[in-house]
Scaffold this active site. Structure first.
Site, PDB file in Angstrom:
ATOM      1  N   MET A  30      73.881 -47.098 148.711  1.00  0.00           N
ATOM      2  CA  MET A  30      74.598 -48.353 148.487  1.00  0.00           C
ATOM      3  C   MET A  30      75.938 -48.310 149.236  1.00  0.00           C
ATOM      4  SD  MET A  30      73.619 -49.781 144.770  1.00  0.00           S
ATOM      5  CE  MET A  30      74.714 -48.768 143.788  1.00  0.00           C
ATOM      6  N   ALA A  32      79.608 -46.902 150.841  1.00  0.00           N
ATOM      7  CA  ALA A  32      80.774 -46.120 150.388  1.00  0.00           C
ATOM      8  C   ALA A  32      80.396 -44.634 150.521  1.00  0.00           C
ATOM      9  CB  ALA A  32      81.175 -46.481 148.970  1.00  0.00           C
ATOM     10  N   GLY A  36      78.321 -36.194 149.876  1.00  0.00           N
ATOM     11  CA  GLY A  36      77.047 -36.092 149.155  1.00  0.00           C
ATOM     12  C   GLY A  36      75.951 -36.819 149.928  1.00  0.00           C
ATOM     13  N   HIS A  37      76.263 -38.050 150.394  1.00  0.00           N
ATOM     14  CA  HIS A  37      75.279 -38.790 151.204  1.00  0.00           C
ATOM     15  C   HIS A  37      74.992 -38.048 152.512  1.00  0.00           C
ATOM     16  CE1 HIS A  37      77.083 -42.342 148.958  1.00  0.00           C
ATOM     17  NE2 HIS A  37      75.796 -42.458 148.681  1.00  0.00           N
ATOM     18  N   GLU A 150      70.248 -35.438 143.262  1.00  0.00           N
ATOM     19  CA  GLU A 150      69.964 -35.116 141.853  1.00  0.00           C
ATOM     20  C   GLU A 150      71.086 -35.549 140.912  1.00  0.00           C
ATOM     21  OE1 GLU A 150      68.904 -31.000 141.509  1.00  0.00           O
ATOM     22  OE2 GLU A 150      66.856 -31.393 142.192  1.00  0.00           O
ATOM     23  N   GLN A 155      67.117 -41.315 137.722  1.00  0.00           N
ATOM     24  CA  GLN A 155      66.636 -42.231 138.773  1.00  0.00           C
ATOM     25  C   GLN A 155      65.561 -41.549 139.630  1.00  0.00           C
ATOM     26  OE1 GLN A 155      69.223 -44.818 141.397  1.00  0.00           O
ATOM     27  NE2 GLN A 155      69.061 -43.084 142.760  1.00  0.00           N
ATOM     28  N   SER A 187      80.595 -38.922 144.147  1.00  0.00           N
ATOM     29  CA  SER A 187      80.080 -40.250 143.847  1.00  0.00           C
ATOM     30  C   SER A 187      80.973 -41.275 144.524  1.00  0.00           C
ATOM     31  CB  SER A 187      80.110 -40.474 142.330  1.00  0.00           C
ATOM     32  OG  SER A 187      80.001 -41.849 142.039  1.00  0.00           O
ATOM     33  N   ARG A 189      81.899 -43.866 143.265  1.00  0.00           N
ATOM     34  CA  ARG A 189      82.834 -44.377 142.248  1.00  0.00           C
ATOM     35  C   ARG A 189      84.088 -43.527 142.122  1.00  0.00           C
ATOM     36  NH1 ARG A 189      79.843 -48.026 138.728  1.00  0.00           N
ATOM     37  NH2 ARG A 189      77.656 -47.921 139.295  1.00  0.00           N
TER      38      ARG A 189
HETATM   39  O1  PAF Z   1      71.327 -44.077 144.170  1.00  0.00           O
HETATM   40  C1  PAF Z   1      71.660 -45.128 144.752  1.00  0.00           C
HETATM   41  O2  PAF Z   1      72.608 -45.171 145.537  1.00  0.00           O
HETATM   42  C2  PAF Z   1      70.899 -46.405 144.468  1.00  0.00           C
HETATM   43  O3  PAF Z   1      70.498 -46.465 143.148  1.00  0.00           O
HETATM   44  C3  PAF Z   1      69.705 -46.613 145.411  1.00  0.00           C
HETATM   45  C4  PAF Z   1      68.652 -45.522 145.243  1.00  0.00           C
HETATM   46  C5  PAF Z   1      70.193 -46.622 146.864  1.00  0.00           C
HETATM   47  C6  PAF Z   1      69.035 -47.955 145.135  1.00  0.00           C
HETATM   48  O4  PAF Z   1      69.928 -49.023 145.301  1.00  0.00           O
END
Ligand code: PAF
Length: 282
Positions: A30, A32, A36-37, A150, A155, A187, A189
């Site tokens: 999403m 930002a 981690g990404h 994780e 999720q 995160s 956030r």
């Molecule tokens: O983990 C996230 O960032 C979101 O929940 C995802 C998997 C991209 C779905 O919008």
């Protein structure tokens, strides 16, 4: 860096890769973006010929309009950050209209109760929203594998269930949580926290680690009581839930069965920001 805003443009581009028998990996985000990404993106790059990163703040998984509005956004800086990793990453950054038309709406899924506890109990409808966008992305990209962190372990299990239910031909790969130096799980956030709160937020991971050290000798109930007490005495953080559950079914641990894997999950509020984390206990 190729950037696409519609599913049609994206699938035309990916059709060429598929024709050349190249493997495709997907990292849904999403935006930002943070380290981690980037860890997910690097793993995806190491294991696939073509990497697609989707950047889409999905409205149907937010159960508060304020939370959706305050969610951090910054496409330009996300693209710059991705470019530091590889200029060949394919970015899919659609508008809400391109995904949902004028009425964003979730599908209803039957996740065998995985969506009824913890995050699902406190954020009704959240996992139907996640399922809807992830199914749509998996169908649009048709990747060989898709990568999820994780930190959102519940999720991750629900996405595995989604793939099984909808018979989607993709391998779901869970990746370890990346942490800041004080243990706070990375995160998007976190950037909404004040510096002081961000420093103090190491308490969340410390609590999980202490829970892990107690797990061999104390009951799940006693550990939960200890966590509640720890947060009662804390003025910065409000505990929303702490649960010890079986990792596969997400059902509470009554007694420790040796053949099951247990995990502790926690959600707290600080500076009106909701933070979640989890840790495997055995
Ligand atoms: O983990 C996230 O960032 C979101 O929940 C995802 C998997 C991209 C779905 O919008």
């Amino acid at each position: 860096m190729p950037i696409f805003q519609t599913r049609q443009q994206l699938s035309e581009h990916l059709a060429q890769q598929r024709d050349a028998s190249l493997s495709i990996g997907l990292v849904p985000t999403m935006g930002a973006l943070h380290d981690g990404h980037l860890a997910l993106v690097k793993k995806c790059l190491a294991e696939n010929d073509t990497v697609v990163v989707s950047i889409f703040v999905n409205p149907t998984q937010f159960n508060s309009a304020e939370d959706l509005e305050k969610y951090p956004r910054g496409l330009e800086s996300d693209l710059k950050l991705l470019d530091t990793v590889s200029s060949e990453i394919v970015v899919f950054a659609p508008t809400v209209e391109a995904i949902y038309g004028d009425q964003p709406k979730s599908q209803e899924y039957e996740f065998d109760g995985l969506d009824k506890v913890m995050e699902g109990a406190f954020r009704p409808g959240h996992f139907n929203g996640v399922g809807t966008i992830v199914e749509l992305l998996l169908r649009a990209v048709a990747p060989h594998s898709a990568y999820f962190g994780e930190k959102d372990f519940q999720q991750l299990q629900i996405i595995r269930k989604l793939v099984e239910l909808q018979k989607l031909p993709v391998e779901i790969i869970g990746c370890p949580i990346e942490r800041e130096s004080n243990g706070l799980a990375m995160s998007s956030r976190n950037q909404r926290l004040t510096d002081n709160t961000r420093k103090a937020a190491g308490i969340i991971h410390n609590c999980l680690q202490t829970a892990k050290s107690k797990f061999g000798t104390e009951s799940a109930n006693d550990i939960t009581e200890w966590v509640k007490k720890t947060f009662q005495n804390n003025e910065t953080f409000d505990l929303e839930y702490f649960d010890i559950v079986d990792e596969l079914t997400l059902t509470p641990s009554q007694k420790h069965l040796k053949n099951l894997k247990y995990r502790a999950f926690i959600a707290v509020y600080a500076d009106e920001v909701r933070l979640i984390d989890n840790l495997r206990l055995n």
